[in-house]
Write an enzyme that holds these catalytic residues in place. Structure first.
Site, PDB file in Angstrom:
ATOM      1  CG  MET A   1      25.096  42.483  42.830  1.00 19.46           C
ATOM      2  SD  MET A   1      25.095  41.650  41.124  1.00 19.46           S
ATOM      3  CE  MET A   1      23.894  43.388  40.446  1.00 19.46           C
TER       4      MET A   1
ATOM      5  CG  HIS B   1      33.309  39.459  36.650  1.00 20.15           C
ATOM      6  ND1 HIS B   1      33.424  39.177  35.731  1.00 20.15           N
ATOM      7  CD2 HIS B   1      31.841  39.323  37.281  1.00 20.15           C
ATOM      8  CE1 HIS B   1      32.756  38.947  34.547  1.00 20.15           C
ATOM      9  NE2 HIS B   1      31.414  39.451  35.669  1.00 20.15           N
ATOM     10  CD  GLU B   2      31.158  40.707  40.585  1.00 20.68           C
ATOM     11  OE1 GLU B   2      30.551  42.755  39.836  1.00 20.68           O
ATOM     12  OE2 GLU B   2      31.275  40.096  40.526  1.00 20.68           O
TER      13      GLU B   2
ATOM     14  CG  HIS C   1      30.112  44.076  36.193  1.00 21.66           C
ATOM     15  ND1 HIS C   1      29.447  44.337  35.091  1.00 21.66           N
ATOM     16  CD2 HIS C   1      30.154  42.783  36.549  1.00 21.66           C
ATOM     17  CE1 HIS C   1      29.191  42.699  35.352  1.00 21.66           C
ATOM     18  NE2 HIS C   1      29.799  42.271  36.069  1.00 21.66           N
TER      19      HIS C   1
END
Length: 541
Positions: free
Chosen positions: A152, A177-178, A181
């Site tokens: 997350m 990927h985080e 973000h």
């Protein structure tokens, strides 16, 4: 808010608590406008017992030791779902000039060895593509196996499940990927959960641009091929006319937005963003556009039209060509048509890694089976993880296999696979289960006896209960249920109960509310009247 007894942590020493706000769960944490359209700064005061470390997704923090009080402040506006808290037996180590890892003491050395030095490399690559990292620190905290998703992107403090530490390539992809973000999702956020692809599709695109810069195009194409395979597998299960395959999904009243998190959000969204980048002719031109997009909209929330209007205004020559109305590839059709992506990326740069997988798969699935000698000469220990999981996923798609094939596969690879990471082992064990291959069933038991996370238990229990091995699954569950989080116990009990008389009640009083991951899986399974294991769904937020 997830409260864990010490037995549900790795160290078994102290209790643990964490929050998971995505998508609309933080309304149970504090009063808020629980929508991504609203952003604000926040401050928090947290009192904790001595020996419990508290962390939050904040840019500033302090600790008053004599009072046992932590103070936190997030100076930039964020949506409610990005407010996060974790507390437990956590210690840290610096792994770069602006990064540290937090973990339970028994896990910290592994976390350091896996991530020291390379997180800064990823941040620097991302900054070269999309502009300055605006959040100050990029820290990572590893959570116990009860964490309901893989990772997350809480700002300043990525949450990630400790179970992924043993799978190096998945760890790399999940953390990058985080990191992505930080720009797409955290700085610029989808204003509505009906357009979640604006965060996930763009973050997946950015993730792959970063991996291309740091690990090369071949590796990126291999990982993309693996994910697109999973997308088509999900498409086959759900049906091409299923409304959840739209990028702009209609969110009916009373539906949890987390139900809409699926591979279309990520991979169909990625394919649309990739298509936009191809219209520019050079991905570096598209990088320039994304930098301008971030600068224009940072700390705000947007809808798809904001992105597309900005794109056409940034490239007036494309606007003059009416690319938004190109027959068969209309922007409106990308957003609102069901089914697979209208166009997919050219992955030929990954052929040096994907071709051996395709060759080996054909050797094992072409009748008559007279190529065992050639197939058995392949040493999977020399392959990348994504090559091996792509091969095993394709064998899974073809299961049940002829008995002679599964027998020979076991003879050739079972001992090699035993020493590999959990992402690989679970796929081999699913092949064992789907083919009722009894000689290797003891490995399924051993695996489930040592796993406490959703992603490595649910797929196997689903497969065991779909076939003839439900009594075997029941036996393992009753032996291991006390080491599982109550939410996970409840989910497995529901799987085991299908087609049986109700099982004896299991105490789930600690937490009874379904988590996003649970709801996703339960609803998708109901929709398809069959099992869709978590391996088919990227549950990394």
């Amino acid at each position: 808010i997830w409260w864990l007894d010490p037995e549900l942590t790795y160290g078994n020493a102290k209790p643990f608590v964490f929050t998971q706000g995505h998508s609309v769960c933080n309304r149970s944490f504090f009063p808020c406008f629980d929508t991504p359209a609203v952003k604000c700064t926040y401050s928090a005061t947290v009192k904790a017992p001595e020996g419990i470390q508290v962390l939050m997704s904040a840019t500033q923090s302090s600790y008053l030791e004599e009072e046992g009080v932590y103070q936190f402040y997030m100076e930039y506006p964020v949506p409610a779902y990005l407010v996060a808290l974790v507390a437990g037996d956590l210690i840290h180590a610096d792994i770069g000039p602006r990064s540290r890892v937090w973990a339970e003491p028994c896990l910290l050395p592994t976390a350091i060895s896996k991530l020291s030095g390379i997180v800064e490399r990823w941040l620097t690559a991302a900054e070269s593509l999309y502009g300055p990292y605006i959040w100050g620190r990029y820290d990572i905290v590893f959570l116990p196996p009860s964490f309901p998703i893989v990772a997350m992107e809480n700002p300043c403090l990525t949450f990630i499940i400790s179970s992924i530490l043993e799978s190096d390539e998945f760890l790399i992809i999940d953390v990058i990927h985080e990191v992505a973000h930080s720009w797409f999702g955290n700085a610029v956020t989808n204003a509505t959960w009906e357009e979640m692809w604006l965060s996930e599709g763009l973050a997946t695109y950015a993730q792959r641009r970063i991996t291309t810069e740091t690990y090369g195009a071949a590796f990126t194409c291999l990982e993309t091929a693996f994910r697109l395979d999973a997308l088509h597998r999900q498409m086959k299960l759900l049906g091409e006319d299923n409304p959840v395959s739209k990028l702009q999904v209609k969110l009916e009243p009373g539906v949890n937005p987390s139900n809409l998190m699926n591979l279309f959000t990520y991979e169909k969204g990625y394919c649309f963003v990739y298509y936009l980048s191809q219209l520019c002719g050079d991905p570096r031109h598209f990088d320039s556009f994304l930098r301008a997009y971030i600068e224009k909209y940072k700390f705000t929330s947007v809808v798809a039209q904001d992105l597309l209007d900005s794109f056409l205004n940034f490239f007036p020559e494309l606007k003059e060509q009416c690319v938004e109305s190109k027959a068969g590839l209309e922007f409106e059709r990308w957003l609102n048509a069901t089914g697979p992506p209208l166009a997919e990326p050219d992955l030929s740069q990954g052929s040096s890694l994907t071709r051996p997988v395709e060759t080996l798969f054909k050797l094992w699935t072409t009748e008559p089976l007279d190529s065992v000698a050639a197939a058995s000469s392949v040493d999977l220990t020399k392959w990348r993880t994504f090559q091996t999981v792509l091969f095993l996923d394709r064998l899974l798609d073809g299961s049940p296999l002829p008995h002679e094939v599964i027998k020979k596969l076991s003879e050739c690879y079972s001992s090699q696979l035993d020493s590999m990471n959990a992402e690989i082992r679970i796929r081999w064990l699913q092949i064992v289960v789907r083919n009722d291959y009894y000689p290797d069933l003891y490995k399924v038991r051993r695996f489930l006896e040592n796993q406490m996370s959703r992603m490595y238990t649910i797929p196997l229990y689903e497969d065991l209960c779909t076939g003839t091995l439900k009594s075997f699954a029941l036996e393992i569950f009753y032996q291991t249920q006390n080491q599982l989080h109550p939410n996970l116990r409840k989910t497995i009990q529901q799987i085991l109960s299908q087609g049986l008389n109700p099982l004896p009640a299991i105490d789930t009083t600690a937490v009874t509310t379904d988590t996003p991951a649970m709801v996703l899986e339960d609803k998708v399974s109901e929709a398809t009247n069959g099992a869709i294991s978590l391996r088919d769904v990227n549950v990394s937020a």
